[in-house]
Write a protein that holds these residues in place. Structure first.
Motif, PDB file in Angstrom:
ATOM      1  N   CYS A  18       0.834  -1.200   0.000  1.00  0.00           N
ATOM      2  CA  CYS A  18       0.000   0.000   0.000  1.00  0.00           C
ATOM      3  C   CYS A  18       0.871   1.252   0.000  1.00  0.00           C
ATOM      4  O   CYS A  18       0.629   2.189  -0.768  1.00  0.00           O
ATOM      5  CB  CYS A  18      -0.928  -0.025   1.212  1.00  0.00           C
ATOM      6  N   THR A  19       1.895   1.256   0.828  1.00  0.00           N
ATOM      7  CA  THR A  19       2.774   2.418   0.888  1.00  0.00           C
ATOM      8  C   THR A  19       3.544   2.577  -0.418  1.00  0.00           C
ATOM      9  O   THR A  19       3.679   3.696  -0.937  1.00  0.00           O
ATOM     10  CB  THR A  19       3.733   2.313   2.082  1.00  0.00           C
ATOM     11  N   ALA A  20       4.040   1.476  -0.972  1.00  0.00           N
ATOM     12  CA  ALA A  20       4.772   1.543  -2.244  1.00  0.00           C
ATOM     13  C   ALA A  20       3.867   2.074  -3.353  1.00  0.00           C
ATOM     14  O   ALA A  20       4.299   2.892  -4.173  1.00  0.00           O
ATOM     15  CB  ALA A  20       5.319   0.164  -2.614  1.00  0.00           C
ATOM     16  N   THR A  21       2.626   1.626  -3.369  1.00  0.00           N
ATOM     17  CA  THR A  21       1.675   2.097  -4.379  1.00  0.00           C
ATOM     18  C   THR A  21       1.470   3.596  -4.257  1.00  0.00           C
ATOM     19  O   THR A  21       1.497   4.336  -5.245  1.00  0.00           O
ATOM     20  CB  THR A  21       0.336   1.359  -4.252  1.00  0.00           C
ATOM     21  N   ARG A  22       1.291   4.072  -3.039  1.00  0.00           N
ATOM     22  CA  ARG A  22       1.063   5.508  -2.824  1.00  0.00           C
ATOM     23  C   ARG A  22       2.295   6.327  -3.181  1.00  0.00           C
ATOM     24  O   ARG A  22       2.192   7.423  -3.732  1.00  0.00           O
ATOM     25  CB  ARG A  22       0.621   5.760  -1.375  1.00  0.00           C
ATOM     26  N   ILE A  23       3.489   5.789  -2.912  1.00  0.00           N
ATOM     27  CA  ILE A  23       4.720   6.488  -3.302  1.00  0.00           C
ATOM     28  C   ILE A  23       4.792   6.583  -4.823  1.00  0.00           C
ATOM     29  O   ILE A  23       5.095   7.643  -5.385  1.00  0.00           O
ATOM     30  CB  ILE A  23       5.966   5.777  -2.736  1.00  0.00           C
ATOM     31  N   ALA A  24       4.496   5.478  -5.513  1.00  0.00           N
ATOM     32  CA  ALA A  24       4.523   5.483  -6.980  1.00  0.00           C
ATOM     33  C   ALA A  24       3.494   6.462  -7.535  1.00  0.00           C
ATOM     34  O   ALA A  24       3.773   7.169  -8.513  1.00  0.00           O
ATOM     35  CB  ALA A  24       4.264   4.076  -7.514  1.00  0.00           C
ATOM     36  N   MET A  25       2.323   6.529  -6.920  1.00  0.00           N
ATOM     37  CA  MET A  25       1.302   7.482  -7.351  1.00  0.00           C
ATOM     38  C   MET A  25       1.775   8.916  -7.147  1.00  0.00           C
ATOM     39  O   MET A  25       1.618   9.772  -8.013  1.00  0.00           O
ATOM     40  CB  MET A  25      -0.012   7.234  -6.594  1.00  0.00           C
ATOM     41  N   GLY A  26       2.357   9.186  -5.977  1.00  0.00           N
ATOM     42  CA  GLY A  26       2.856  10.527  -5.683  1.00  0.00           C
ATOM     43  C   GLY A  26       3.982  10.926  -6.622  1.00  0.00           C
ATOM     44  O   GLY A  26       4.051  12.072  -7.076  1.00  0.00           O
ATOM     45  N   ALA A  27       4.865   9.982  -6.918  1.00  0.00           N
ATOM     46  CA  ALA A  27       5.956  10.265  -7.845  1.00  0.00           C
ATOM     47  C   ALA A  27       5.407  10.595  -9.232  1.00  0.00           C
ATOM     48  O   ALA A  27       5.848  11.557  -9.868  1.00  0.00           O
ATOM     49  CB  ALA A  27       6.912   9.071  -7.917  1.00  0.00           C
ATOM     50  N   ALA A  28       4.435   9.827  -9.697  1.00  0.00           N
ATOM     51  CA  ALA A  28       3.825  10.080 -11.007  1.00  0.00           C
ATOM     52  C   ALA A  28       3.175  11.457 -11.024  1.00  0.00           C
ATOM     53  O   ALA A  28       3.351  12.227 -11.973  1.00  0.00           O
ATOM     54  CB  ALA A  28       2.810   8.995 -11.341  1.00  0.00           C
ATOM     55  N   ARG A  29       2.446  11.789  -9.971  1.00  0.00           N
ATOM     56  CA  ARG A  29       1.782  13.093  -9.876  1.00  0.00           C
ATOM     57  C   ARG A  29       2.786  14.234  -9.914  1.00  0.00           C
ATOM     58  O   ARG A  29       2.551  15.267 -10.538  1.00  0.00           O
ATOM     59  CB  ARG A  29       0.973  13.161  -8.573  1.00  0.00           C
ATOM     60  N   ASP A  30       3.954  14.034  -9.271  1.00  0.00           N
ATOM     61  CA  ASP A  30       4.971  15.082  -9.193  1.00  0.00           C
ATOM     62  C   ASP A  30       5.952  15.055 -10.368  1.00  0.00           C
ATOM     63  O   ASP A  30       6.905  15.841 -10.396  1.00  0.00           O
ATOM     64  CB  ASP A  30       5.763  14.946  -7.883  1.00  0.00           C
ATOM     65  N   GLY A  31       5.747  14.144 -11.315  1.00  0.00           N
ATOM     66  CA  GLY A  31       6.643  14.054 -12.470  1.00  0.00           C
ATOM     67  C   GLY A  31       8.013  13.486 -12.141  1.00  0.00           C
ATOM     68  O   GLY A  31       8.982  13.743 -12.841  1.00  0.00           O
ATOM     69  N   ILE A  32       8.091  12.699 -11.073  1.00  0.00           N
ATOM     70  CA  ILE A  32       9.359  12.081 -10.669  1.00  0.00           C
ATOM     71  C   ILE A  32       9.427  10.690 -11.297  1.00  0.00           C
ATOM     72  O   ILE A  32       8.529   9.871 -11.093  1.00  0.00           O
ATOM     73  CB  ILE A  32       9.457  11.967  -9.137  1.00  0.00           C
TER      74      ILE A  32
END
Length: 177
Positions: free
Chosen positions: A79-93
């Motif tokens: 769950c945490t990894a998924t949210r990190i990947a989502m946040g990275a995608a949102r931030d263009g990382i």
């Protein structure tokens, strides 16, 4: 799916939820656990996906499946990894590495309903739950990556459920033999 696809999906969801915040509340798909004898349990999500669990041989199981406690740690990490990947995608990382490892220590006496030497019941839940994150991205500062992980951890449902001690309503139906 590309990071851009994820970012676009998140943006669309935010637009809808800003207009209609009531649409954010929804029923999650239930996890249905069925006993299959001994300590074997099969969990399904209602869409055909099944996961089997069992206990180690020392506790009467076969030891050939993951334990329910491992599923808790797996859920925390995933769950945490998924949210990190989502946040990275949102931030263009563009992440080059993301690995999470959830660890804990448990006292089997709690599972067996035993008490400690002082007579108080031993807790059945995991102790010292830890989440270890390794993350990397080209051209992104360590500070920004740490902030991404911290924000994602705060917004991730499974860690929130554990940390906020979400109450569990227990409903019992006794069926005919």
């Amino acid at each position: 799916m590309s990071a851009q696809y994820v970012a676009d999906a998140l943006e669309r969801a935010e637009v809808v939820l800003r207009r209609r915040p009531d649409m954010g509340m929804h029923d999650d798909s239930p996890a249905v656990a069925l006993w299959r004898g001994s300590t074997r349990i099969v969990i399904s999500n209602g869409s055909g996906i099944e996961i089997s669990t069992d206990m180690p041989t020392e506790l009467g199981g076969t030891g050939d499946q993951v334990t329910p406690g491992w599923l808790l740690r797996a859920g925390l990490a995933a769950c945490t990894a998924t949210r990190i990947a989502m946040g990275a995608a949102r931030d263009g990382i563009e992440l080059t590495k993301l690995e999470l490892r959830a660890t804990s220590r448990s006292d089997t006496r709690g599972l067996l309903g035993m008490a400690g030497s002082d007579g108080t019941p031993v807790g059945a839940g995991p102790h010292d739950l830890q989440l270890h994150v390794t993350i990397a991205a080209h051209g992104v500062s360590a500070e920004k990556l740490r902030a991404l992980v911290e924000e994602s951890h705060r917004c991730s449902p499974v860690p929130c459920a554990i940390q906020e001690e979400t109450p569990v309503g227990l409903h019992i139906e006794v069926a005919g033999a």
